[in-house]
Design a protein around this motif. Structure first.
Motif, PDB file in Angstrom:
ATOM      1  N   VAL A 704       0.858  -1.205   0.000  1.00 20.48           N
ATOM      2  CA  VAL A 704       0.000   0.000   0.000  1.00 20.48           C
ATOM      3  C   VAL A 704       0.883   1.240   0.000  1.00 20.48           C
ATOM      4  N   LEU A 750      -0.553  -5.924  -5.347  1.00 22.71           N
ATOM      5  CA  LEU A 750      -1.496  -5.511  -4.304  1.00 22.71           C
ATOM      6  C   LEU A 750      -2.854  -6.182  -4.464  1.00 22.71           C
ATOM      7  N   PHE A 756      -7.189  -6.364  -0.072  1.00 28.12           N
ATOM      8  CA  PHE A 756      -7.114  -5.166  -0.918  1.00 28.12           C
ATOM      9  C   PHE A 756      -8.480  -4.572  -1.232  1.00 28.12           C
ATOM     10  N   ASP A 760      -8.018   1.748   0.656  1.00 23.89           N
ATOM     11  CA  ASP A 760      -6.719   1.731   1.340  1.00 23.89           C
ATOM     12  C   ASP A 760      -5.654   2.569   0.636  1.00 23.89           C
ATOM     13  N   VAL A 761      -5.896   2.953  -0.617  1.00 24.50           N
ATOM     14  CA  VAL A 761      -4.898   3.713  -1.366  1.00 24.50           C
ATOM     15  C   VAL A 761      -5.413   5.110  -1.680  1.00 24.50           C
TER      16      VAL A 761
END
Length: 956
Positions: A704, A750, A756, A760-761
């Motif tokens: 991440v 990822l 995932f 989260d990004v």
């Protein structure tokens, strides 16, 4: 201020950097200093003239023009594989006076006694005119091609260039460039080599190294070692394997070369034994095959016996060995045939330890075996540490007087993992002596010959809907671990996550479990859920159904399972279950296998292995079978519900870490048992104490972080999607391409993690996809510029399109979305339509169809009554547009429609681009010679665009 200088490709760069032309000239000067003759060859005519002179010199004779024409006709036959055979054979030339003359193309015995030349910039005229960088000629034949890129440019583009040349011009004229055995690619700093193999990917290119596995990457040092005349011809004559199964050439990697050389040295100069420690997945069978092949040619060696410890000798291995030495592999249990081979003139014998043991022990073979006791026999063991090897080892050493023994292993037995048998505790060193060459898993990962492992530990004792990655508690009672409720939770996890783990089933998986009883529970649950419509995974299975065959669980070695049940007591319940499961397989693939016929069961084993390799089986469910010695590059995920440690753990995990393209970035291991300590212990034992970070992928949080850092780099170049359009120069575009590609690479890793999600990004999924569309726009621009022969720095970029292609996005999927669009409320239409268009823009293989689908939405979708009618109307629309487009091309370019259709059919069948003359033949009015190249290329491009749009991925 630094001067800017134009290099040979027309690029501008700082005068401090070395140009491609300088790199080329320096390499040629170095090779001349190493004894190569510098020769100027401009085209095929001068190549043929030089070939005649060199063959005359090598064969110490002269050839008339008529004789040389016969030689060229003989050379100009077959594909690359067949020409490699021609190169190594002598040609029986009938001379003008009728006498025979055996002409040699290359001296394989005294490999230094050949003629070596170097030239550059040979121009060949095929579909395109190509000029090659540096060509090494041996006896006048172009056997090594070197492609260079100036420092700072990507090495992969030199690889791609050799692929383009192969497609466009290597086969032109007399096809002499199809005699290339090795390619070398370099940008000065990094240098790699690989065999001439159409199926080769960039991941199968190799750095050369020294004996201690230190890489030699600089071109100058590579030329000094690898391109040294004797070494190069030794590599070509001794260390290229002609793979009979796939009809390809394979070059040995440096560690394989050093291992074989070490064995040969031991045989030539000593009476000692030894073993090779090469990590699992590094190609031990190929290495041992090549060692056996070379040893059979040594006059002091009477026999080479290659021993495997499984009755089910791998079909492909058997085929390879039989291709080299006909009849050397006998896949039956006929010990009589082995004894006969030991006594006749068969120099290479492939057998099982079991048959060898029987030949030595049984009284009825005593008379036939007695004369062999004093023969110089070399025994090579494919896996030198099998548990039953103790007795056989002892018997061989006591029976034969003049033997030498060499073993191969990826996981040696050390004091730490030695098991005790009736002979006591004995390590690999105790059995074989010194380690002759070592190449451990850390070496292989560094060299990118195998992949890292991403290991996740899944707690199956939590509530089913909250299964997540944690270190599993040490709960291991048989009742709990084998309960149907727990197994169903595991099956549900696999169904939910398999597409993610395998990149939408682009790869495959294997599930290994603790016993046949547990396997049947798993299989039955998978089938029940399939019938209930919960998944569409193709699950295959195979296991041994011998009675009392228990998996010892925590043992180091994985118990061997075999399809040969001769003389074994059968567990009837297990056999009935397997018969039922093979029935499911037969229904799935239209076959008729059974356990009731031993040959049929063995054939099922072989075909199942092939279907797994061919990605026709999604998940292979096993106890032990296929966990050792089975190579299937598309296998990327191993689900583990059994106890493993040391050797067995590394062997099982290593089923997943074979390299295969850019998208396969790691082997995924999903553990449903607490194997964390066992994993750490195995890694420490078989590499070094600090190797964990080298072998195991980093935690999810690290990727991440890497993704967000890569995103920052991208945003620094293009703060938003629209700003990509405003990039001022090719250098800016180049920077954007590299930044987005790096982002894709991290995303590719990822996205395989169960945890995932885009939350989260630091970017939303839509924006990430939109950047991808701009990336593909630049790819289209470069492709268009290439067709116009515009020189561009972007020509030397590999876009790694496989990373941006999503397998689930195809015409069938889009049709499903169009049906939903038709049935959706009006207020949702625009959003849904935008979603479809964004998908089409962001996928490399669907972009060509975007305009057509948009036209269908505007002109045809309103006329359809409901979503159920969309597919039929779309197929009709597609057919109409297909017909209209081919007619348009023919009218616009004045082509013969029937001839164009035949040309396209031929291309689809052969996968070879048509020659310029073939394109010209479709024209009703032939262009002038001066315009022929431009016009034919324009027509060919239109045909290829038509194929890309209407034929590739068309609705079925």
């Amino acid at each position: 201020m630094t001067n800017k200088v134009a290099d040979s490709q027309g690029f501008y760069f700082s005068g401090q950097l070395q140009s491609e032309a300088q790199l080329e000239n320096n390499l040629i000067a170095q090779l001349v200093s190493q004894g190569y003759e510098r020769v100027v060859i401009k085209d095929e005519a001068s190549l043929l003239t030089n070939l005649k002179h060199q063959l005359e010199k090598h064969n110490k004779t002269t050839f008339s023009d008529t004789e040389f024409k016969k030689i060229v006709n003989h050379l100009n036959k077959g594909n690359v594989y067949e020409r490699a055979q021609t190169l190594r054979d002598k040609f029986n030339l009938t001379r003008d006076d009728g006498s025979p003359f055996y002409l040699e193309f290359i001296d394989q015995i005294e490999w230094c006694q050949n003629q070596y030349q170097v030239t550059n910039q040979i121009t060949m005229e095929g579909e395109y005119q190509n000029r090659y960088d540096v060509t090494i000629l041996i006896n006048g034949l172009p056997l090594v091609q070197v492609e260079l890129k100036r420092r700072g440019l990507e090495l992969k583009e030199a690889f791609n260039q050799t692929k383009r040349y192969d497609k466009h011009s290597y086969g032109s004229g007399a096809g002499l460039f199809q005699y290339i055995q090795l390619f070398v690619i370099s940008n000065g700093v990094n240098t790699k080599y690989y065999a001439n193999n159409k199926k080769q990917s960039f991941k199968q290119t190799f750095f050369w190294s020294d004996k201690d596995n230190n890489q030699i990457t600089q071109l100058e040092q590579f030329a000094k070692t690898f391109l040294e005349k004797c070494h190069l011809s030794k590599m070509i004559t001794k260390y290229i394997v002609l793979n009979h199964t796939f009809k390809i050439l394979m070059a040995l990697r440096p560690y394989q070369y050093y291992a074989v050389e070490a064995i040969i040295d031991k045989v030539k100069n000593s009476v000692h034994n030894g073993y090779i420690w090469h990590t699992t997945g590094s190609g031990k069978t190929l290495t041992s095959f090549k060692a056996a092949q070379i040893l059979t040619n040594l006059p002091k060696v009477d026999k080479v016996v290659f021993c495997v410890d499984r009755k089910d000798l791998d079909y492909q291995t058997a085929k390879e060995f039989n291709a080299f030495s006909e009849g050397s592999v006998d896949s039956t249990d006929n010990t009589q045939k082995l004894v006969k081979q030991l006594g006749d003139d068969t120099k290479l014998i492939v057998t099982t330890i079991q048959k060898l043991n029987t030949a030595i022990m049984k009284e009825r073979y005593k008379a036939a075996m007695e004369p062999l006791k004093d023969k110089h026999i070399i025994f090579i063991f494919d896996e030198c540490h099998r548990s039953q090897f103790g007795d056989t080892h002892k018997r061989i050493t006591e029976y034969f007087n003049h033997y030498q023994m060499f073993g191969f292993t990826g996981t040696p037995i050390f004091v730490e993992n030695v098991a005790k048998n009736q002979h006591g505790k004995r390590t690999t060193k105790d059995l074989f002596g010194e380690c002759l060459h070592k190449y451990v898993i850390t070496d292989a990962i560094r060299d990118e010959n195998v992949l890292k492992f991403a290991v996740e530990y899944i707690n199956t004792f939590k509530q089913h809907d909250t299964i997540r990655d944690i270190e599993v508690e040490d709960i291991d009672t048989k009742e709990v671990m084998e309960s149907p409720q727990r197994i169903e939770a595991v099956v549900d996890y696999i169904i939910a996550n398999h597409e993610r783990k395998t990149h939408a089933k682009e790869f495959t998986g294997m599930l290994c479990v603790s016993s046949v009883e547990v396997l049947t529970t798993y299989y039955d649950i998978f089938q029940q859920k399939k019938l209930a419509g919960e998944h569409n995974l193709k699950v295959g299975t195979i296991f041994s159904y011998a009675a009392n065959e228990e998996d010892k669980g925590a043992d180091d070695f994985i118990t061997e399972e075999t399809t040969d049940m001769t003389g074994k007591k059968v567990n009837q319940h297990s056999r009935d279950k397997l018969e039922s499961y093979i029935g499911d397989y037969n229904a799935m693939f239209g076959t008729k296998y059974t356990t009731k016929d031993s040959k049929s069961f063995y054939n099922y084993y072989n075909e199942l292995a092939k279907r797994v390799r061919d990605k026709e089986v999604d998940i292979l469910l096993v106890v032990n079978m296929f966990l050792t010695g089975f190579d299937s590059p598309p296998l990327n995920t191993l689900y583990v519900d059994k106890n493993l440690k040391y050797h067995g753990l590394i062997q099982a995990f290593s089923r997943t870490n074979r390299t295969m393209g850019e998208k396969k970035s790691q082997g995924n291991i999903v553990c449903f048992r607490n194997l964390k300590q066992a994993t750490d212990d195995a890694i420490s034992l078989f590499s070094d104490k600090n190797a964990k970070d080298t072998i195991i992928m980093e935690p999810y949080e690290n990727y991440v972080k890497q993704f967000n850092e890569a995103l920052e780099q991208l945003k620094a170049i293009a703060p938003d999607v629209d700003s990509v359009n405003a990039l001022q120069s090719e250098e800016d575009e180049f920077a954007f391409i590299k930044a987005y590609r790096e982002l894709m690479r991290v995303y590719n890793v990822l996205v395989t993690f169960t945890d995932f999600e885009f939350d989260d990004v630091a970017i939303e999924e839509q924006e990430y996809t939109d950047y991808g569309s701009k990336y593909l726009d630049l790819y289209d621009k470069v492709k268009s510029n290439n067709q116009k022969e515009k020189v561009s720095i972007l020509n030397d970029v590999d876009f790694e399109l496989e990373l941006i292609h999503r397998d689930e996005i195809n015409v069938t999927y889009i049709l499903k979305l169009l049906g939903q669009l038709k049935d959706a409320p009006k207020e949702e239409h625009e959003a849904r339509k935008k979603n479809i268009m964004d998908m089409l823009s962001g996928d490399v293989q669907m972009r060509s169809k975007k305009e057509l689908i948009e036209k269908f939405i505007h002109e045809n979708l309103p006329e359809v009554q409901n979503g159920g009618q969309v597919e039929e109307r779309f197929k009709q629309f597609w057919k109409e547009q297909d017909s209209a487009e081919i007619k348009r091309i023919c009218e616009e370019e004045n082509l013969d429609l029937e001839k164009v259709q035949k040309l396209i059919s031929s291309y689809l069948f052969t996968e070879k681009l048509p020659y310029r003359d073939d394109v010209v033949k479709t024209m009703n009015q032939k262009p002038t010679i001066l315009k022929r190249k431009t016009v034919s290329q324009r027509v060919l491009d239109q045909m290829l665009d038509y194929i890309k749009t209407f034929i590739d991925g068309a609705p079925e």
